[in-house]
Design a protein around this motif. Structure first.
Motif, mmCIF file in Angstrom:
data_model
loop_
_atom_site.group_PDB
_atom_site.id
_atom_site.type_symbol
_atom_site.label_atom_id
_atom_site.label_comp_id
_atom_site.label_asym_id
_atom_site.label_seq_id
_atom_site.Cartn_x
_atom_site.Cartn_y
_atom_site.Cartn_z
ATOM 1 N N TYR A 3 0.831 -1.209 0.000
ATOM 2 C CA TYR A 3 0.000 0.000 0.000
ATOM 3 C C TYR A 3 0.864 1.258 0.000
ATOM 4 O O TYR A 3 0.510 2.265 -0.611
ATOM 5 C CB TYR A 3 -0.940 0.003 1.214
ATOM 6 N N HIS A 4 2.015 1.196 0.678
ATOM 7 C CA HIS A 4 2.910 2.361 0.663
ATOM 8 C C HIS A 4 3.322 2.716 -0.770
ATOM 9 O O HIS A 4 3.543 3.883 -1.088
ATOM 10 C CB HIS A 4 4.195 2.081 1.467
ATOM 11 N N ALA A 5 3.447 1.697 -1.630
ATOM 12 C CA ALA A 5 3.885 1.952 -3.009
ATOM 13 C C ALA A 5 2.851 2.785 -3.769
ATOM 14 O O ALA A 5 3.201 3.723 -4.483
ATOM 15 C CB ALA A 5 4.143 0.632 -3.735
ATOM 16 N N ILE A 6 1.559 2.456 -3.583
ATOM 17 C CA ILE A 6 0.551 3.194 -4.364
ATOM 18 C C ILE A 6 0.255 4.544 -3.714
ATOM 19 O O ILE A 6 -0.340 5.415 -4.333
ATOM 20 C CB ILE A 6 -0.744 2.369 -4.581
ATOM 21 N N ASP A 7 0.706 4.701 -2.470
ATOM 22 C CA ASP A 7 0.554 5.978 -1.767
ATOM 23 C C ASP A 7 1.748 6.885 -2.106
ATOM 24 O O ASP A 7 1.597 7.953 -2.707
ATOM 25 C CB ASP A 7 0.474 5.669 -0.271
ATOM 26 N N ASP A 8 2.957 6.422 -1.798
ATOM 27 C CA ASP A 8 4.167 7.219 -2.095
ATOM 28 C C ASP A 8 4.362 7.431 -3.599
ATOM 29 O O ASP A 8 4.993 8.410 -4.007
ATOM 30 C CB ASP A 8 5.428 6.509 -1.579
ATOM 31 N N GLY A 9 3.846 6.505 -4.405
ATOM 32 C CA GLY A 9 4.010 6.595 -5.865
ATOM 33 C C GLY A 9 3.421 7.877 -6.437
ATOM 34 O O GLY A 9 3.760 8.287 -7.548
ATOM 35 N N ARG A 10 2.563 8.534 -5.672
ATOM 36 C CA ARG A 10 1.973 9.809 -6.121
ATOM 37 C C ARG A 10 3.052 10.881 -6.281
ATOM 38 O O ARG A 10 2.948 11.757 -7.110
ATOM 39 C CB ARG A 10 0.928 10.298 -5.113
ATOM 40 N N TRP A 11 4.075 10.824 -5.420
ATOM 41 C CA TRP A 11 5.014 11.961 -5.387
ATOM 42 C C TRP A 11 6.481 11.551 -5.294
ATOM 43 O O TRP A 11 7.367 12.403 -5.297
ATOM 44 C CB TRP A 11 4.674 12.898 -4.216
ATOM 45 N N ALA A 12 6.764 10.242 -5.236
ATOM 46 C CA ALA A 12 8.143 9.795 -4.952
ATOM 47 C C ALA A 12 9.139 10.236 -6.029
ATOM 48 O O ALA A 12 10.290 10.551 -5.721
ATOM 49 C CB ALA A 12 8.176 8.280 -4.781
ATOM 50 N N ILE A 13 8.709 10.261 -7.305
ATOM 51 C CA ILE A 13 9.657 10.629 -8.368
ATOM 52 C C ILE A 13 10.137 12.065 -8.167
ATOM 53 O O ILE A 13 11.320 12.367 -8.364
ATOM 54 C CB ILE A 13 9.033 10.411 -9.771
ATOM 55 N N GLY A 14 9.254 12.950 -7.732
ATOM 56 C CA GLY A 14 9.651 14.336 -7.466
ATOM 57 C C GLY A 14 10.701 14.417 -6.376
ATOM 58 O O GLY A 14 11.561 15.305 -6.379
ATOM 59 N N ARG A 15 10.665 13.497 -5.430
ATOM 60 C CA ARG A 15 11.598 13.551 -4.307
ATOM 61 C C ARG A 15 12.924 12.866 -4.600
ATOM 62 O O ARG A 15 13.975 13.316 -4.139
ATOM 63 C CB ARG A 15 10.945 12.939 -3.068
ATOM 64 N N ILE A 16 12.903 11.759 -5.364
ATOM 65 C CA ILE A 16 14.161 11.007 -5.558
ATOM 66 C C ILE A 16 14.527 10.788 -7.026
ATOM 67 O O ILE A 16 15.568 10.218 -7.317
ATOM 68 C CB ILE A 16 14.132 9.631 -4.829
ATOM 69 N N GLY A 17 13.671 11.252 -7.954
ATOM 70 C CA GLY A 17 13.994 11.083 -9.378
ATOM 71 C C GLY A 17 13.618 9.700 -9.891
ATOM 72 O O GLY A 17 13.400 8.764 -9.110
ATOM 73 N N ARG A 18 13.543 9.590 -11.215
ATOM 74 C CA ARG A 18 13.036 8.363 -11.837
ATOM 75 C C ARG A 18 13.958 7.156 -11.633
ATOM 76 O O ARG A 18 13.499 6.044 -11.390
ATOM 77 C CB ARG A 18 12.802 8.626 -13.343
ATOM 78 N N ASP A 19 15.263 7.367 -11.700
ATOM 79 C CA ASP A 19 16.178 6.225 -11.596
ATOM 80 C C ASP A 19 16.034 5.537 -10.235
ATOM 81 O O ASP A 19 15.819 4.321 -10.158
ATOM 82 C CB ASP A 19 17.633 6.680 -11.822
ATOM 83 N N ARG A 20 16.113 6.326 -9.168
ATOM 84 C CA ARG A 20 15.979 5.699 -7.842
ATOM 85 C C ARG A 20 14.575 5.142 -7.643
ATOM 86 O O ARG A 20 14.400 4.088 -7.011
ATOM 87 C CB ARG A 20 16.319 6.714 -6.747
ATOM 88 N N ALA A 21 13.565 5.840 -8.180
ATOM 89 C CA ALA A 21 12.183 5.352 -8.021
ATOM 90 C C ALA A 21 11.978 4.002 -8.713
ATOM 91 O O ALA A 21 11.109 3.220 -8.315
ATOM 92 C CB ALA A 21 11.197 6.385 -8.563
ATOM 93 N N SER A 22 12.790 3.712 -9.732
ATOM 94 C CA SER A 22 12.626 2.435 -10.442
ATOM 95 C C SER A 22 13.026 1.243 -9.565
ATOM 96 O O SER A 22 12.690 0.111 -9.868
ATOM 97 C CB SER A 22 13.450 2.435 -11.733
ATOM 98 N N ARG A 23 13.743 1.498 -8.479
ATOM 99 C CA ARG A 23 14.113 0.417 -7.534
ATOM 100 C C ARG A 23 13.371 0.575 -6.201
ATOM 101 O O ARG A 23 13.835 0.153 -5.152
ATOM 102 C CB ARG A 23 15.625 0.402 -7.313
#
Ligand SMILES: [Zn+2]
Length: 573
Positions: free
Chosen positions: A428-448
């Motif tokens: 559930y954290h993935a579909i919650d944080d997924g809203r904004w995580a790329i803005g915080r850590i960028g696409r490369d880190r978000a891919s892992r």
């Protein structure tokens, strides 16, 4: 702790008996069947997904005492049915093993059911209004606690300040937490009671958020929260028991039959013991107190998974770092949106040798380690310590866990595999944080990030959970999240990094057998197999075949723990 020390011989005898009987039934010798005791419960006409590869699907199951004695076709159950057998017709609906939530904060979750609800407040104004309404109903001397606010749902997504709520709460101290538990907002009165001023320095592992003049805004991150919590009155025994009883009933209503309580207070364990003695502990508990208390468990000589079928201890919960949402998860590189900030190691990691020493001591005693680590550098630092322990103490079946295992460095997937570390994850954290995580850590880190598929590809075991009360306890939301990865804002209907999706079968297995393995209980539960505990759930729809989008709406019809009905949507028990 008296109850924990009783080794339940009767159960061992039962399980030996049951396994023997089951083997005999497999031979289907009629004369033996005549001497067989009648089952206490038989569920017929079910679509059972057993999570047992020997027989993945079945139609019926028989239960004697608290154990499953037979799994098979409807006609296979005839030999077990007697005049005293309670028969449930499942109406061709889906039966699964009971869910085992590998990471909960159970007392907090139960308390939250009665506290102010701020998580779905869609604006700072709504947040302030709900606190004002609660303040009007709050007696003198009482605090307003809980809340689980989430400023990312507001426009603009700015952290709240004490000024927002001071007008309505001049006489009532407020300490409402961010939903991730890594930040709390105090009002002016609470800051005063805690003695936090512009002159107060940030503690190690924590941040006092300040305005441009250096004055505290009311938000306290990670270890800074403790400065406030030390002045919040502890719940009384009765309040604690009330919260736990609420949590037990709520769990049963959602099909959760086992939970793994991360960082409980000893007072929580005392309540569990009390309920166990009274026969009222209806959910199986594995409790992992904080590693700061490591000496307490080592000095009484217990090892991992010590206790009985309803209550076990022998694990320790540690914290490597903070959270992504609070920008306190510890990374190798700074946050994309905060160039000077790499996050924080927790106070338990100041210095890292303090954590290493405690973990070495715990491991030498045979205790299990469950370590919260979210940022890639936080995770790496814990894997480093785990490796050092193997070097010092040799290999063993330790079932070490990393809780969350959220943002992985590429090279660390292999280290999980090598050290046989379990990824204890919360979809559930993935579909919650997924809203904004790329803005915080960028696409490369978000891919892992929440890289469930990559873990499985590396042969890493998953245990599923929710982190309740940080996320909802409902297993249907966790399954939905794991198989769709559709973010809560509706912006990724095909899945956020969809290559990391799990199949529904994988998600169920990780939530039952995977979680049972993570608490050294896979021989007792986690599948619907003869000889195992009869922990099962009957659902109103078939999660294995319906459109995955609909999984979140599936409801529990009945829950059994040890063959006892602990929830019935029709109200019978
Ligand atoms: Zn947690």
């Amino acid at each position: 702790m008296r109850t924990l020390q009783i080794s339940d011989c009767r159960l061992q005898i039962w399980s030996t008996l049951v396994l023997g009987l089951t083997f005999a039934v497999g031979l289907s010798t009629p004369c033996f069947a005549q001497g067989k005791p009648a089952a206490d419960l038989i569920i017929r006409n079910a679509k059972i997904w057993t999570v047992d590869s020997v027989r993945p699907e079945a139609e019926a199951v028989a239960v004697l005492g608290d154990r499953i004695v037979a799994v098979g076709s409807n006609s296979d159950m005839d030999a077990w049915q007697g005049s005293t057998t309670r028969v449930v017709d499942a109406g061709n609906k889906r039966v699964l093993p009971g869910f085992n939530d590998a990471h909960v904060h159970f007392t907090d979750g139960g308390a939250q059911l009665d506290q102010v609800e701020l998580n779905d407040a869609a604006s700072a104004q709504e947040f302030a209004k709900r606190i004002a309404e609660r303040a009007a109903k709050t007696g003198k001397g009482e605090w307003i606690l809980g809340g689980d606010w989430d400023e990312t749902k507001w426009t603009p997504a700015q952290l709240p300040t004490h000024e927002l709520i001071d007008g309505a709460t001049a006489q009532i101290p407020v300490a409402v937490n961010r939903y991730d538990g890594h930040m709390v907002l105090a009002n002016a009165l609470a800051l005063k009671l805690a003695g936090i001023t512009a002159k107060t320095p940030d503690p190690p592992g924590g941040v006092i958020v300040r305005d441009e003049h250096g004055n505290p805004t009311g938000c306290l991150k990670d270890a800074a929260q403790d400065m406030l919590f030390k002045v919040v009155p502890l719940p009384t025994h009765d309040q604690r028991r009330h919260s736990i009883e609420r949590a037990l009933a709520y769990s049963a209503s959602l099909g959760v039959t086992s939970v793994q309580h991360m960082n409980p207070e000893y007072a929580d364990i005392a309540v569990y013991n009390e309920l166990l003695d009274e026969g009222k502990l209806t959910v199986r508990i594995y409790a992992a107190p904080l590693i700061t208390q490591v000496d307490d468990q080592t000095k009484i000589g217990i090892k991992h998974a010590f206790g009985g079928l309803y209550l076990r201890i022998g694990a320790l919960k540690a914290y490597a770092d903070g959270s992504l949402g609070s920008a306190t998860a510890y990374f190798f590189e700074p946050f994309s949106d905060q160039p000077g900030n790499r996050g924080l190691l927790s106070d338990e990691m100041h210095p890292i040798s303090l954590m290493r020493d405690r973990m070495m001591k715990a491991d030498a005693a045979g205790l299990q380690l469950c370590t919260h680590a979210i940022g890639d550098a936080g995770i790496s630092a814990i894997l480093d310590i785990y490796s050092e322990i193997v070097k010092a103490h040799g290999s063993a079946d330790r079932r070490w866990r990393i809780e969350h295992a959220q943002h992985m460095a590429e090279h660390d997937f292999g280290r999980f595999e090598e050290l046989q570390v379990i990824a204890s994850v919360q979809p559930y954290h993935a579909i919650d944080d997924g809203r904004w995580a790329i803005g915080r850590i960028g696409r490369d880190r978000a891919s892992r990030t929440y890289a469930f598929r990559t873990f499985l590809d590396h042969g890493v075991r998953l245990a599923l959970g929710t982190d309740w009360s940080v996320a909802p306890l409902n297993p249907m939301l966790t399954l939905y999240a794991a198989v769709t990865r559709a973010t809560l804002d509706g912006k990724n209907p095909k899945g956020w990094f969809p290559e990391q999706k799990l199949t529904i079968q994988e998600a169920i297995e990780a939530y039952t057998m995977g979680s049972a393995y993570a608490e050294f209980q896979d021989h007792e539960k986690g599948s619907i197999s003869a000889g195992k505990l009869a922990d099962m759930v009957l659902l109103n729809d078939d999660v294995l075949t319906i459109d995955p989008v609909k999984i979140r709406d599936v409801k529990v019809l009945k829950t059994w723990a040890g063959g006892k009905l602990t929830y019935d949507a029709e109200g019978n028990k």
